[in-house]
Design a protein around this motif. Structure first.
Motif, PDB file in Angstrom:
ATOM      1  N   TYR A   1       0.800  -1.215   0.000  1.00 43.07           N
ATOM      2  CA  TYR A   1       0.000   0.000   0.000  1.00 43.07           C
ATOM      3  C   TYR A   1       0.841   1.276   0.000  1.00 43.07           C
ATOM      4  CZ  TYR A   1      -2.707  -3.828   1.883  1.00 43.07           C
ATOM      5  OH  TYR A   1      -3.265  -5.064   2.082  1.00 43.07           O
TER       6      TYR A   1
ATOM      7  N   ALA B   1       1.215   7.001  -1.160  1.00 47.79           N
ATOM      8  CA  ALA B   1       0.137   6.091  -0.790  1.00 47.79           C
ATOM      9  C   ALA B   1      -1.186   6.757  -1.131  1.00 47.79           C
ATOM     10  CB  ALA B   1       0.195   5.729   0.694  1.00 47.79           C
TER      11      ALA B   1
ATOM     12  N   ALA C   1      -5.008   3.514   1.405  1.00 49.25           N
ATOM     13  CA  ALA C   1      -4.782   2.077   1.611  1.00 49.25           C
ATOM     14  C   ALA C   1      -5.174   1.236   0.396  1.00 49.25           C
ATOM     15  CB  ALA C   1      -5.510   1.573   2.858  1.00 49.25           C
TER      16      ALA C   1
END
Length: 226
Positions: free
Chosen positions: A21, A84, A87
């Motif tokens: 992630y 990122a 998630a």
């Protein structure tokens, strides 16, 4: 008992995943970065809005999507950036004199050796050239070969193949309700009724869910609140 892995500027991977992630970019120069996708960095890095004066030459070469200019910055300097996106799964991909169209909400960052253009398909951007880019997906990406028909919501992008066309199931077009839908576009949103059809050589990228990675305004978390 084993504890968590603790990283620093020297132990972060070089242009590779930290975990499924999060991705570490080894910056030595410039990268294009979608706003809100950098979660941490080490080193001396500046972030410039697209259109800043001293970056005009870079923008003229690499960025050709005026509809999305406000959503992107140029990261410039030396250090490590951690990318990122809510998630979602994050991966890097390499283009070698290639042509790839990708949903705009999925694209996180790309090297300036690639040229970004607006796709003729609404909601998608096209990368052309040679270089690395980083993208998110809602679940692991599956690579498929045309000819194939895909649910539009599962589509991440397509590489080195013709732009898709719309395909509607025969039952979708039958009867009074089908006639209303064909005229107004209301209803018929499922992948069983409406697909993108790909033909010719190339590769189609699909995520493993039908939930689109939506674009969100910078500073929003995407949560529903309490």
């Amino acid at each position: 008992m084993n504890g968590p892995v603790i990283h620093d500027a020297w132990t972060l991977p070089v242009d590779d995943n930290i975990n499924p992630y999060a991705f570490s970019v080894d910056l030595n120069g410039q990268w294009f970065l979608q706003k809100g996708k950098m979660v941490a960095y080490y080193g001396q890095i500046d972030f410039h809005g697209v259109g800043l004066g001293h970056l005009d030459h870079l923008i003229a070469y690499s960025f050709h999507s005026p509809l999305h200019a406000a959503d992107w910055v140029v990261a410039e300097g030396q250090g490590k950036m951690v990318l990122a996106d809510r998630a979602f799964d994050v991966n890097s991909y390499d283009l070698d004199d290639g042509n790839l169209s990708i949903r705009s909400g999925n694209l996180l960052a790309f090297q300036p050796s690639l040229s970004l253009k607006q796709s003729i398909v609404p909601g998608f951007l096209t990368l052309i050239g040679t270089g690395k880019f980083v993208a998110a997906s809602n679940g692991p990406v599956v690579f498929m070969e045309p000819p194939i028909r895909v649910d539009p919501q599962a589509l991440v992008g397509w590489a080195d193949c013709p732009t898709p066309c719309h395909h509607y199931d025969h039952q979708y077009l039958r009867g009074f309700l089908g006639a209303i839908r064909s005229r107004t576009g209301i209803g018929g949103a499922s992948g069983e009724e409406h697909q993108f059809e790909f033909v010719g050589a190339g590769t189609v990228l699909l995520q493993s869910t039908e939930q689109v990675v939506a674009e969100i305004s910078v500073g929003e978390t995407g949560g529903t609140g309490s």
